[in-house]
Design a protein around this motif. Structure first.
Motif, mmCIF file in Angstrom:
data_model
loop_
_atom_site.group_PDB
_atom_site.id
_atom_site.type_symbol
_atom_site.label_atom_id
_atom_site.label_comp_id
_atom_site.label_asym_id
_atom_site.label_seq_id
_atom_site.Cartn_x
_atom_site.Cartn_y
_atom_site.Cartn_z
ATOM 1 N N VAL A 278 69.411 24.364 -4.073
ATOM 2 C CA VAL A 278 68.568 23.839 -2.671
ATOM 3 C C VAL A 278 68.862 22.208 -2.694
ATOM 4 C CG1 VAL A 278 66.161 23.448 -2.217
ATOM 5 C CG2 VAL A 278 66.861 25.553 -3.218
ATOM 6 N N ASP A 279 68.920 21.420 -3.795
ATOM 7 C CA ASP A 279 68.928 20.060 -3.552
ATOM 8 C C ASP A 279 70.433 19.784 -3.273
ATOM 9 O OD1 ASP A 279 66.363 19.098 -4.259
ATOM 10 O OD2 ASP A 279 66.846 19.738 -6.113
ATOM 11 N N ARG A 280 71.520 20.096 -3.810
ATOM 12 C CA ARG A 280 72.843 19.940 -3.298
ATOM 13 C C ARG A 280 73.052 20.295 -2.088
ATOM 14 N NH1 ARG A 280 77.418 22.005 -7.456
ATOM 15 N NH2 ARG A 280 76.268 20.782 -8.899
ATOM 16 N N ALA A 281 72.495 21.390 -1.454
ATOM 17 C CA ALA A 281 72.816 21.672 -0.066
ATOM 18 C C ALA A 281 72.556 20.700 0.862
ATOM 19 C CB ALA A 281 71.784 22.751 0.348
ATOM 20 N N GLU A 282 71.449 19.454 0.488
ATOM 21 C CA GLU A 282 71.046 18.464 1.273
ATOM 22 C C GLU A 282 72.542 17.448 1.455
ATOM 23 O OE1 GLU A 282 68.184 17.747 2.830
ATOM 24 O OE2 GLU A 282 68.120 19.756 2.388
ATOM 25 N N ASN B 116 64.694 22.283 4.921
ATOM 26 C CA ASN B 116 65.602 21.590 4.200
ATOM 27 C C ASN B 116 66.756 22.432 4.641
ATOM 28 O OD1 ASN B 116 65.838 23.969 2.649
ATOM 29 N ND2 ASN B 116 64.268 23.158 1.264
ATOM 30 N N GLN B 117 68.104 22.154 4.176
ATOM 31 C CA GLN B 117 69.479 22.501 4.652
ATOM 32 C C GLN B 117 69.570 23.921 4.013
ATOM 33 O OE1 GLN B 117 71.512 21.395 6.777
ATOM 34 N NE2 GLN B 117 70.601 19.341 6.965
ATOM 35 N N TYR B 118 69.256 24.288 2.896
ATOM 36 C CA TYR B 118 69.062 25.441 2.112
ATOM 37 C C TYR B 118 68.509 26.404 3.119
ATOM 38 C CZ TYR B 118 68.023 29.446 -0.753
ATOM 39 O OH TYR B 118 68.054 30.517 -1.416
ATOM 40 N N GLY B 119 67.076 26.195 3.556
ATOM 41 C CA GLY B 119 66.221 27.152 4.155
ATOM 42 C C GLY B 119 67.000 27.492 5.731
#
Length: 285
Positions: A66-70, A126-129
């Motif tokens: 999730v965080d790396r997707a940012e 967020n980018q993941y979502g």
């Protein structure tokens, strides 16, 4: 004639649950290694489908960092959108149904009146979502024969889940800070596999929320895990924003499983029961 199940993401915790359950039922399945079945490789996807001729494609492959997707949204969208799009194209070409898993992170957490239902409007923060929502849309654009299941806080066999991370943290820290203002539903991979296979048996299609029953904070989840394992650690409740994570998380993304429960006439276990079952199965020590 046996149903042929093609499974992507072989080494993930969700795929492991399907492989084990299908093996126990002596079902026909193929779960190639990632290097053999890259869901973003058009030629490989079509080659494997042409060779195996699946009746069901179960897409357990996902980019879930999730965080790396940012920092690398292209990678997240490649796996979570382009991959499902290819698999949906293959499913249409070979007359298969595609099972695709999405996430509660398609929602923004701002709902004020109850659990999220399938009719609620997604609004990822967020980018993941965003990548998971786009994947849902791509599947629906490519085929009508789909089963999209939104999951939350997935845990099971393997080292990818919060459960495994929590045990690692408990070994290396005197006390643990866990967010107390982040709410969703811990969902056991075996619950997902069991209900998904029931849905396939009953030829259910469409978009559904599939979680264990009830909901909790991440702090409550951690507390139950450590209590069940007899691990004595001080858990300090903390605000989610105090962790300064790159990706924003919805504060309340708990989803209702009522729709799929009624469709299948199935009683889905509470999250507490699911956690206990998982710990009994995989953490005897």
């Amino acid at each position: 004639m046996k149903t042929r199940h093609l499974i992507s993401g072989k080494n993930g915790q969700l795929a492991k649950a399907f492989i084990r359950m299908l093996s126990e039922r002596s079902a026909d399945y193929l779960a190639p290694e990632k290097f053999e079945f890259d869901v973003t490789d058009t030629d490989r996807v079509m080659e494997i489908c042409d060779s195996y001729r699946p009746n069901v494609i179960i897409n357990c492959a996902a980019y879930n960092l999730v965080d790396r997707a940012e920092e690398e949204p292209d990678s997240a969208f490649n796996v979570n959108n382009f991959g499902p799009k290819l698999l949906a194209q293959a499913s249409r070409r070979y007359g298969a149904v595609i099972v695709h898993f999405s996430s509660d992170y398609v929602f923004d957490g701002e709902k004020q009146d109850g659990l999220y239902e399938e009719c609620d409007t997604p609004n990822p923060i967020n980018q993941y979502g965003s990548s998971k929502l786009r994947g849902e849309e791509s599947v629906q654009e490519e085929t009508d024969d789909f089963l999209i299941l939104r999951l939350s806080w997935v845990f099971g066999e393997g080292n990818q889940s919060f459960l495994h991370k929590l045990l690692g943290w408990s070994q290396n820290n005197e006390y643990l800070r866990i967010s107390c203002d982040e709410f969703s539903v811990p969902t056991y991979t075996y619950t997902v596999a069991d209900i998904t296979l029931k849905a396939l048996e009953q030829r259910l299609t469409g978009l559904y929320h599939l979680t264990n029953s009830g909901y909790c904070s991440r702090y409550e989840w951690a507390n139950l895990i450590l209590k069940q394992l007899g691990i004595m650690k001080f858990l300090r409740p903390a605000a989610m924003e105090s962790f300064n994570l790159p990706a924003r998380r919805p504060e309340f993304s708990a989803m209702s499983n009522e729709k799929i429960s009624k469709e299948l006439n199935a009683k889905i276990p509470a999250w507490e029961e699911a956690v206990e079952s998982c710990l009994e199965e995989f953490h005897h020590e």
